[in-house]
Scaffold this active site. Structure first.
Site, PDB file in Angstrom:
ATOM      1  N   ASN A 110      -6.683  19.567  90.367  1.00  0.00           N
ATOM      2  CA  ASN A 110      -7.042  19.078  91.743  1.00  0.00           C
ATOM      3  C   ASN A 110      -7.918  20.002  92.504  1.00  0.00           C
ATOM      4  OD1 ASN A 110      -6.825  17.271  94.043  1.00  0.00           O
ATOM      5  ND2 ASN A 110      -5.595  18.904  94.941  1.00  0.00           N
ATOM      6  N   HIS A 112      -8.930  21.503  96.197  1.00  0.00           N
ATOM      7  CA  HIS A 112      -8.585  21.327  97.505  1.00  0.00           C
ATOM      8  C   HIS A 112      -9.679  22.349  98.367  1.00  0.00           C
ATOM      9  CE1 HIS A 112      -5.652  21.211 100.748  1.00  0.00           C
ATOM     10  NE2 HIS A 112      -5.856  22.485 101.270  1.00  0.00           N
ATOM     11  N   SER A 139     -10.447  25.806  96.177  1.00  0.00           N
ATOM     12  CA  SER A 139      -9.764  25.998  95.203  1.00  0.00           C
ATOM     13  C   SER A 139      -9.322  24.949  94.241  1.00  0.00           C
ATOM     14  CB  SER A 139      -8.403  26.571  95.802  1.00  0.00           C
ATOM     15  OG  SER A 139      -8.471  27.436  96.788  1.00  0.00           O
ATOM     16  N   LEU A 147       3.059  20.236  97.141  1.00  0.00           N
ATOM     17  CA  LEU A 147       1.704  19.899  97.469  1.00  0.00           C
ATOM     18  C   LEU A 147       0.913  21.219  97.495  1.00  0.00           C
ATOM     19  CD1 LEU A 147       0.004  17.610  98.630  1.00  0.00           C
ATOM     20  CD2 LEU A 147       0.715  18.202 100.874  1.00  0.00           C
ATOM     21  N   ASP A 148      -0.277  20.933  97.066  1.00  0.00           N
ATOM     22  CA  ASP A 148      -1.402  21.905  97.146  1.00  0.00           C
ATOM     23  C   ASP A 148      -0.507  23.314  96.539  1.00  0.00           C
ATOM     24  OD1 ASP A 148      -3.049  20.005  97.887  1.00  0.00           O
ATOM     25  OD2 ASP A 148      -2.703  20.523  99.777  1.00  0.00           O
TER      26      ASP A 148
END
Length: 216
Positions: A110, A112, A139, A147-148
């Site tokens: 992912n 972010h 990032s 989460l993240d």
């Protein structure tokens, strides 16, 4: 080297998706195919980007499912029909269940819009400005149940300017996201980066801090 199969998950305009499409189509050093784009929103413009690039575009509307678990189960089944090597989240605005994340452990990434671990969650540009930070960034990380919170592979940094608004800051950062995300994908599909038992390994060496993409 085997050509890697990639499924991209989106929810919106798909500008990071477009950067990945351009890379896969134009860079001979990226042995990968985007085999499907899946959106949880029927009106996501990224679906049009996929169709224009002759990539199968699928919609799985989360609103038609009774629970997060039911949606994630159906999403996993759909993704797996494409037998992907990697699942890439490109503006996919869903919090994923632990079982779903575990199924793609080490194969799902992912991006972010912050310098993680700072500013997890949403409204990152507003929060950076409110705190008077001199620096902002994006990032790319492996996805975990937190989460993240997954291990960060690579970051890109930009200065915060006195004239910045959240919109201006977001727009300047987005151009850098379009650089850093394809770079990480290039490293992944060339087997230079893996998530091992002790953390991220880059060409066999344990990564002790995120890689930093030089400003272009």
């Amino acid at each position: 080297m085997k050509t890697k199969r990639i499924v991209v998950l989106i929810s919106g305009s798909g500008s990071n998706l477009q950067a990945l499409i351009d890379q896969v189509h134009q860079d001979p050093q990226v042995p990968a195919d985007i085999v499907a784009v899946i959106s949880n929103r029927p009106d996501a413009y990224g679906l049009e980007r996929a169709k224009t690039a002759a990539i199968p575009a699928q919609v799985l509307d989360h609103k038609t499912f009774p629970s997060r678990e039911a949606f994630d189960s159906a999403l996993q089944a759909l993704i797996d029909t494409y037998a992907p090597d990697y699942v890439i989240l490109a503006g996919f605005m869903r919090i994923l269940t632990a079982d779903f994340v575990s199924h793609y452990h080490g194969r799902m990434i992912n991006i972010h819009p912050s310098l993680l671990p700072d500013y997890k969650g949403t409204h990152t540009h507003e929060r950076v400005l409110a705190d008077g930070k001199a620096e902002h960034g994006a990032s790319v990380h492996f996805v975990t149940a937190e989460l993240d919170g997954g291990p960060v592979i690579m970051q890109v940094k930009i200065p915060v300017l006195p004239s910045d608004t959240p919109e201006l800051l977001a727009a300047r950062l987005l151009t850098q996201e379009h650089r850093v995300y394809p770079e990480v994908v290039k490293q992944l599909v060339n087997d230079r980066i893996v998530l091992g038992a002790q953390g991220i390994e880059v060409e066999g060496r344990l990564l002790t801090q995120p890689l930093l993409l030089a400003n272009g």
